[in-house]
Scaffold this motif. Structure first.
Motif, PDB file in Angstrom:
ATOM      1  N   LEU A  41      43.830  48.920   1.060  1.00 40.04           N
ATOM      2  CA  LEU A  41      42.555  48.711   1.741  1.00 40.04           C
ATOM      3  C   LEU A  41      41.712  47.772   0.902  1.00 40.04           C
ATOM      4  N   TYR A  42      41.052  46.861   1.580  1.00 38.78           N
ATOM      5  CA  TYR A  42      40.307  45.810   0.896  1.00 38.78           C
ATOM      6  C   TYR A  42      39.049  45.533   1.686  1.00 38.78           C
ATOM      7  N   ASN A  43      37.926  45.474   0.995  1.00 36.81           N
ATOM      8  CA  ASN A  43      36.665  45.188   1.677  1.00 36.81           C
ATOM      9  C   ASN A  43      35.877  44.183   0.831  1.00 36.81           C
ATOM     10  N   PRO A  44      36.105  42.869   1.078  1.00 39.14           N
ATOM     11  CA  PRO A  44      35.425  41.870   0.249  1.00 39.14           C
ATOM     12  C   PRO A  44      33.909  41.854   0.435  1.00 39.14           C
ATOM     13  N   ALA A  45      33.421  42.365   1.548  1.00 46.82           N
ATOM     14  CA  ALA A  45      31.971  42.368   1.802  1.00 46.82           C
ATOM     15  C   ALA A  45      31.288  43.536   1.100  1.00 46.82           C
ATOM     16  N   GLY A  46      32.050  44.438   0.536  1.00 49.41           N
ATOM     17  CA  GLY A  46      31.453  45.591  -0.138  1.00 49.41           C
ATOM     18  C   GLY A  46      31.119  46.687   0.857  1.00 49.41           C
ATOM     19  N   GLU A  47      30.214  47.532   0.493  1.00 47.51           N
ATOM     20  CA  GLU A  47      29.859  48.692   1.307  1.00 47.51           C
ATOM     21  C   GLU A  47      28.698  48.412   2.252  1.00 47.51           C
ATOM     22  N   GLN A  48      28.556  47.190   2.711  1.00 50.02           N
ATOM     23  CA  GLN A  48      27.482  46.854   3.646  1.00 50.02           C
ATOM     24  C   GLN A  48      27.953  47.192   5.054  1.00 50.02           C
ATOM     25  N   SER A  49      27.762  48.413   5.446  1.00 48.28           N
ATOM     26  CA  SER A  49      28.223  48.893   6.736  1.00 48.28           C
ATOM     27  C   SER A  49      27.133  49.734   7.377  1.00 48.28           C
ATOM     28  N   PRO A  50      27.018  49.661   8.715  1.00 50.69           N
ATOM     29  CA  PRO A  50      26.030  50.510   9.379  1.00 50.69           C
ATOM     30  C   PRO A  50      26.467  51.969   9.470  1.00 50.69           C
ATOM     31  N   LEU A  51      27.662  52.284   8.975  1.00 55.31           N
ATOM     32  CA  LEU A  51      28.190  53.642   9.065  1.00 55.31           C
ATOM     33  C   LEU A  51      27.869  54.451   7.829  1.00 55.31           C
TER      34      LEU A  51
END
Length: 186
Positions: A41-51
């Protein structure tokens, strides 16, 4: 028996009218998915999520389960995994506007015309209804880590009009529906 039908039929109709998940996907037809063994799992945007963190964890766990079911092995190291899986959530406000025109009390279907071919003066009453909702999307990208090339993308979109009921069941169901077209490793 009649009383049971009177109670059950409205419940079935109401459950059928709930927001549905619209799913689409795209795949690189030249990609050989059998050449890939591991994923991370990879998230280059970081934890910027509306969830919330809980729902992000539910999505991540469902993706891991779906990838394992497709024959891939999870790696914790994003620098050595064959595939990088990037889940992205987007939520934006939306609205539906509905107009209803009432001509002479006959409803919007009939329009009053005078005899002789001319149009009469119609007194009409138009009512507008605005329904606000959240347009939510879950996008799952599967990327070749070495070439940094997108191999597969699945998108699930739905109108969200409240908190998800039973998120431990609904979120994995949605992820499985989105990832159904991901090629299986043979």
């Amino acid at each position: 028996m009649k009383q049971l039908l009177i109670l059950v039929i409205p419940l079935l109709i109401m459950s059928a009218c709930g927001p549905t998940l619209k799913v689409s996907s795209d795949v690189d037809k030249q990609a050989n998915f059998n050449a890939y063994q591991t994923f991370a799992l990879y998230n280059p945007a970081g934890e910027q999520s509306p969830l919330s963190q809980l729902n992000r964890n539910r999505i991540n766990n469902a993706i891991v389960a779906a990838m394992i079911a497709k024959g891939y092995t999870q790696s914790q190291d994003t620098t050595t995994a064959d595939l990088l899986v990037n889940p992205v959530t987007i939520a934006k406000p939306g609205q539906n506007v509905t107009a209803y025109t009432n001509y002479y009390g006959y409803g919007g279907f009939y329009r009053p015309y005078f005899w002789g071919g001319g149009m009469g003066m119609a007194s009409s009453n138009t009512t507008f209804t605005v329904d606000k909702y959240i347009d939510g999307s879950l996008i799952i990208d599967v990327v070749d880590r070495v070439r940094r090339q997108l191999l597969w993308q699945g998108v699930g979109n739905s109108q969200i009009d409240g908190p998800v009921k039973d998120p431990d069941i609904k979120i994995p169901e949605a992820v499985n529906k989105i990832m159904a077209s991901l090629p299986r490793r043979m």
